[in-house]
Enzyme design. Structure first.
Site, PDB file in Angstrom:
ATOM      1  N   ARG A 173       8.715  17.854  50.574  1.00 13.65           N
ATOM      2  CA  ARG A 173       7.446  17.976  49.846  1.00 13.65           C
ATOM      3  C   ARG A 173       6.768  19.304  50.215  1.00 13.65           C
ATOM      4  O   ARG A 173       6.288  20.033  49.355  1.00 13.65           O
ATOM      5  CB  ARG A 173       6.559  16.794  50.246  1.00 13.65           C
ATOM      6  CG  ARG A 173       5.425  16.537  49.334  1.00 13.65           C
ATOM      7  CD  ARG A 173       4.847  15.166  49.582  1.00 13.65           C
ATOM      8  NE  ARG A 173       5.710  14.144  49.059  1.00 13.65           N
ATOM      9  CZ  ARG A 173       6.365  13.248  49.791  1.00 13.65           C
ATOM     10  NH1 ARG A 173       6.249  13.231  51.093  1.00 13.65           N
ATOM     11  NH2 ARG A 173       7.136  12.360  49.226  1.00 13.65           N
TER      12      ARG A 173
ATOM     13  N   ASP B 132       6.779  14.975  42.301  1.00 10.11           N
ATOM     14  CA  ASP B 132       7.638  13.791  42.301  1.00 10.11           C
ATOM     15  C   ASP B 132       8.740  13.985  43.319  1.00 10.11           C
ATOM     16  O   ASP B 132       9.260  15.091  43.481  1.00 10.11           O
ATOM     17  CB  ASP B 132       8.263  13.587  40.917  1.00 10.11           C
ATOM     18  CG  ASP B 132       7.373  12.729  40.056  1.00 10.11           C
ATOM     19  OD1 ASP B 132       7.359  11.507  40.253  1.00 10.11           O
ATOM     20  OD2 ASP B 132       6.666  13.298  39.212  1.00 10.11           O
TER      21      ASP B 132
ATOM     22  N   GLY C 262       8.304   4.465  52.885  1.00  7.35           N
ATOM     23  CA  GLY C 262       9.505   4.453  52.044  1.00  7.35           C
ATOM     24  C   GLY C 262      10.798   4.419  52.854  1.00  7.35           C
ATOM     25  O   GLY C 262      10.971   3.595  53.764  1.00  7.35           O
TER      26      GLY C 262
HETATM   27  P1  IMP Z   1       6.979   9.958  45.089  1.00 13.65           P
HETATM   28  O1  IMP Z   1       7.404  10.554  43.792  1.00 13.65           O
HETATM   29  O2  IMP Z   1       6.588  11.016  46.096  1.00 13.65           O
HETATM   30  O3  IMP Z   1       5.937   8.894  44.927  1.00 13.65           O
HETATM   31  O4  IMP Z   1       8.258   9.248  45.717  1.00 13.65           O
HETATM   32  C1  IMP Z   1       8.938   8.182  45.057  1.00 13.65           C
HETATM   33  C2  IMP Z   1       9.591   7.282  46.067  1.00 13.65           C
HETATM   34  O5  IMP Z   1      10.598   8.018  46.777  1.00 13.65           O
HETATM   35  C3  IMP Z   1       8.655   6.752  47.127  1.00 13.65           C
HETATM   36  O6  IMP Z   1       8.078   5.539  46.713  1.00 13.65           O
HETATM   37  C4  IMP Z   1       9.600   6.544  48.313  1.00 13.65           C
HETATM   38  O7  IMP Z   1      10.226   5.286  48.223  1.00 13.65           O
HETATM   39  C5  IMP Z   1      10.637   7.638  48.134  1.00 13.65           C
HETATM   40  N1  IMP Z   1      10.275   8.817  48.938  1.00 13.65           N
HETATM   41  C6  IMP Z   1       9.858  10.033  48.490  1.00 13.65           C
HETATM   42  N2  IMP Z   1       9.584  10.866  49.489  1.00 13.65           N
HETATM   43  C7  IMP Z   1       9.829  10.169  50.616  1.00 13.65           C
HETATM   44  C8  IMP Z   1       9.704  10.484  51.997  1.00 13.65           C
HETATM   45  O8  IMP Z   1       9.298  11.582  52.414  1.00 13.65           O
HETATM   46  N3  IMP Z   1      10.032   9.508  52.870  1.00 13.65           N
HETATM   47  C9  IMP Z   1      10.472   8.281  52.470  1.00 13.65           C
HETATM   48  N4  IMP Z   1      10.597   7.925  51.212  1.00 13.65           N
HETATM   49  C10 IMP Z   1      10.276   8.867  50.267  1.00 13.65           C
END
Ligand code: IMP
Length: 222
Positions: A204, A73, A158
């Site tokens: 990540r 996450d 994002g």
């Molecule tokens: P997730 O848990 O990786 O799905 O991230 C949740 C939300 O955080 C995503 O829908 C993005 O809006 C934002 N987010 C997470 N990581 C990134 C990134 O590396 N770049 C841009 N937005 C991110």
């Protein structure tokens, strides 16, 4: 320990990145796409609690008994907004979006390039959690930076077009605003520099590497 990790994700890009990292340990990573009704996003203030809850829920739905399962996450944490959108990043992106975050910070401006980065400081954070068959291991990764004053570029996804990462020194550590590092986007957002450059900063990747460092090396490797 089983040699397959079931990764709870429907995102092909995330799956590929995890496969690449786990390959070095001889571990195969397979995608596990469970519906939102089976693994429910919990209400929590921090990414680790969210990840642990999802692991606990997914464990009852694994294709193999005693398999390893992983979740990851991430989110954007803006210091001036007390960490918002944080765990609500996905929802915030699909509702207020990049324009909304810029609007919330529109009063934070300054002519000085260092001061403005401090005023608008933020970080991308990621947590990778793995049930190894006996316990939950947690890996964490942070990418420090600042929110731009306008949307720049279209690469990535994002909040990439509004996020300017802090420069990194030769060991990959973030430097304070105004210091030129060996790895730098020269004040441009991830939306401008694209995935290859972003990978060097990636929260990540750091979370996965932190997790991997806690796993035993494959037989024959010291
Ligand atoms: P997730 O848990 O990786 O799905 O991230 C949740 C939300 O955080 C995503 O829908 C993005 O809006 C934002 N987010 C997470 N990581 C990134 C990134 O590396 N770049 C841009 N937005 C991110």
């Amino acid at each position: 320990m089983s040699a397959t990790v079931w990764f709870l994700t429907s995102n092909a890009g995330k799956l590929e990145e995890a496969q690449h990292h786990f390959q070095q340990l001889g571990i195969e990573v397979k995608g596990l796409d469970l519906p939102d009704t089976v693994v429910v996003e919990p209400q929590a203030d921090d990414l680790e609690t969210v990840a642990r809850s999802k692991i606990a829920q997914a464990m009852n739905h694994l294709p193999q008994k005693d398999a390893m399962v992983m979740v990851e996450d991430a989110g954007l944490f803006v210091d001036a907004l007390d960490g918002f959108p944080g765990v609500y990043s996905s929802h915030a992106f699909s509702t207020i979006g990049n324009h909304g975050i810029l609007r919330l910070l529109s009063h934070l401006i300054d002519d000085d390039p260092v001061r403005i980065k401090n005023l608008r400081s933020a970080s991308f954070q990621a947590v990778a959690a793995l049930w190894d068959g006996e316990k939950v291991l947690i890996g964490k990764g942070v990418c420090k930076g600042a929110i731009a004053t306008e949307i720049q570029g279209e690469a990535g996804f994002g909040f990439d077009p509004i996020f300017i990462p802090s420069d990194l020194d030769e060991s990959g550590e973030p430097l304070s605003p105004g210091t030129l590092g060996t790895v730098s986007t020269h004040g441009q957002t991830f939306g401008v520099v694209g995935p290859y450059t972003k990978h060097q900063f990636s929260h990540r990747r750091r979370a996965l590497e932190d997790l991997l460092s806690q796993l035993p090396l494959p037989d024959g490797n010291e």
